[in-house]
Design an enzyme around this catalytic site. Structure first.
Site, PDB file in Angstrom:
ATOM      1  N   GLN A 146       0.949  -1.078  -0.025  1.00  0.00           N
ATOM      2  CA  GLN A 146       0.078   0.083   0.035  1.00  0.00           C
ATOM      3  C   GLN A 146       1.026   1.121  -0.108  1.00  0.00           C
ATOM      4  OE1 GLN A 146      -3.314   0.767  -0.425  1.00  0.00           O
ATOM      5  NE2 GLN A 146      -3.676  -1.459  -0.856  1.00  0.00           N
ATOM      6  N   SER A 147       1.817   1.115  -0.842  1.00  0.00           N
ATOM      7  CA  SER A 147       2.894   2.324  -0.607  1.00  0.00           C
ATOM      8  C   SER A 147       2.103   3.788  -1.359  1.00  0.00           C
ATOM      9  CB  SER A 147       3.932   1.820  -1.806  1.00  0.00           C
ATOM     10  OG  SER A 147       4.666   3.365  -2.087  1.00  0.00           O
TER      11      SER A 147
END
Ligand SMILES: *Cc1c(COP(=O)(O)O)cnc(C)c1O
Length: 332
Positions: A72-73
């Site tokens: 989930q960068s």
């Protein structure tokens, strides 16, 4: 200080500085620097770094951007948006497995896909940054062999080039305070790959070096560490800030004693939920309609609220929370 560096105008700047006065009895005067509102692809702190990273990439003739992050960068999401704006390909190396019909792309991954980025899933754990970096290097070599002229960026966009964006951010914040006839005593923010921290320190040192700020009046810079690396002193933030000053053409050095990382708010690991962050997220949402996430800004805010609770500041102090963004993870 910045004019000789290549820059792609990607962020909506300056971001607002919100005055929220005294939300707690006997607590400090609180301000929020809204770097969650930098605009680019949903906003967040990486937009500032990407202005200088992408400026450098375009000047180098790059045809593709490569970077890496946790599943989930936010940094990967905003790199995808920057590539779309600049007409480059984006290749994102991510932890975890590719989404499928049972578990479709959500949050940052959904947005990165919408921006047209090509996703490369490694299957590795989100906190194994070494493995992810090796995968990025291998992919960069592949793309170079295909003639795609990759500009490859390490996790979080945390190079000296990227950190210049936060030196700019520091100067911007000080100008906003000057317009208010006030000055900050402390800046508090979430740190994971250290670029925001190094850039802020470099900006502060640059203003001291040029005589625009006296060392005695300079705000304390307090990082709330949410990754194991920064909490163990990796990277070396003083060295990182010095490399950023070098790029800006400033010979002054950062005093390692000014590097402050409060490592108490991470909980069990990077991205592991904590009760304090959940409470901070609720406080932000119900107090000002501010969106914080459980991986980054919620933990950073839990650190700030904890420091206020410990009586770190009194009502005469001005304390700034730099809101670094991260809302898309709320939908993952
Ligand atoms: C990347 C990120 C941070 C940490 O910034 P670093 O420069 O990597 O230390 C903080 N908050 C959010 C929302 C982020 O995406």
């Amino acid at each position: 200080m910045f004019d000789h560096l290549e820059r792609a105008r990607l962020a909506t700047l300056p971001t607002p500085l919100e005055d929220i006065a005294h939300p707690f009895a006997d607590g400090p005067h609180l301000w929020i620097k809204r770097d969650d509102l930098t605009g680019l692809g949903g906003g967040g702190n990486k937009a500032r770094k990407l202005e200088f990273l992408c400026g450098d990439a375009v000047a180098a003739g790059a045809r593709s951007l490569v970077t890496v992050g946790a599943a989930q960068s936010n940094h990967c999401r905003m790199t995808g948006a920057a590539a779309a704006r600049l007409g480059l390909e984006a290749h994102l190396v991510l932890s975890g497995d590719a989404p499928d019909e049972r578990r479709p792309a959500k949050g940052n991954q959904l947005l990165s896909t919408m921006f047209g980025a090509q996703m490369h899933y490694t299957g590795s754990a989100a906190s194994h940054w070494g493995e992810l970096e090796i995968a990025r290097e291998a992919l960069t070599d592949d793309l170079a062999a295909q003639g795609l002229v990759p500009y490859s960026v390490p996790i979080g966009g945390s190079t000296a080039v990227g950190a210049v964006g936060y030196a700019v951010g520091f100067v911007e914040l000080m100008e906003q305070f000057e317009a208010h006839g006030s000055r900050p005593d402390a800046l508090v923010f979430t740190s994971s790959s250290g670029g925001t921290h190094a850039g802020l320190l470099a900006g502060r040192q640059a203003m001291i070096a040029s005589g625009q700020l006296s060392a005695a009046d300079a705000p304390a810079i307090i990082a709330i560490g949410v990754a194991k690396g920064v909490n163990l002193g990796m990277p070396d933030i003083a060295e990182f800030a010095d490399a950023t000053l070098d790029l800006m053409g400033i010979a002054d050095r950062v005093d390692p004693a000014d590097v402050v990382v409060d490592a108490r708010w991470i909980g069990d690991d990077y991205a592991a939920r904590t009760d304090a962050a959940d409470a901070a997220i609720d406080w932000a949402a119900t107090t000002g309609g501010w969106l914080c996430d459980p991986v980054y800004s919620g933990k950073g805010l839990s650190g700030l609220l904890g420091l206020i609770d410990e009586g770190r500041w009194n009502s005469s102090h001005n304390v700034v929370f730099i809101h670094t963004g991260g809302w898309p993870a709320l939908f993952a």
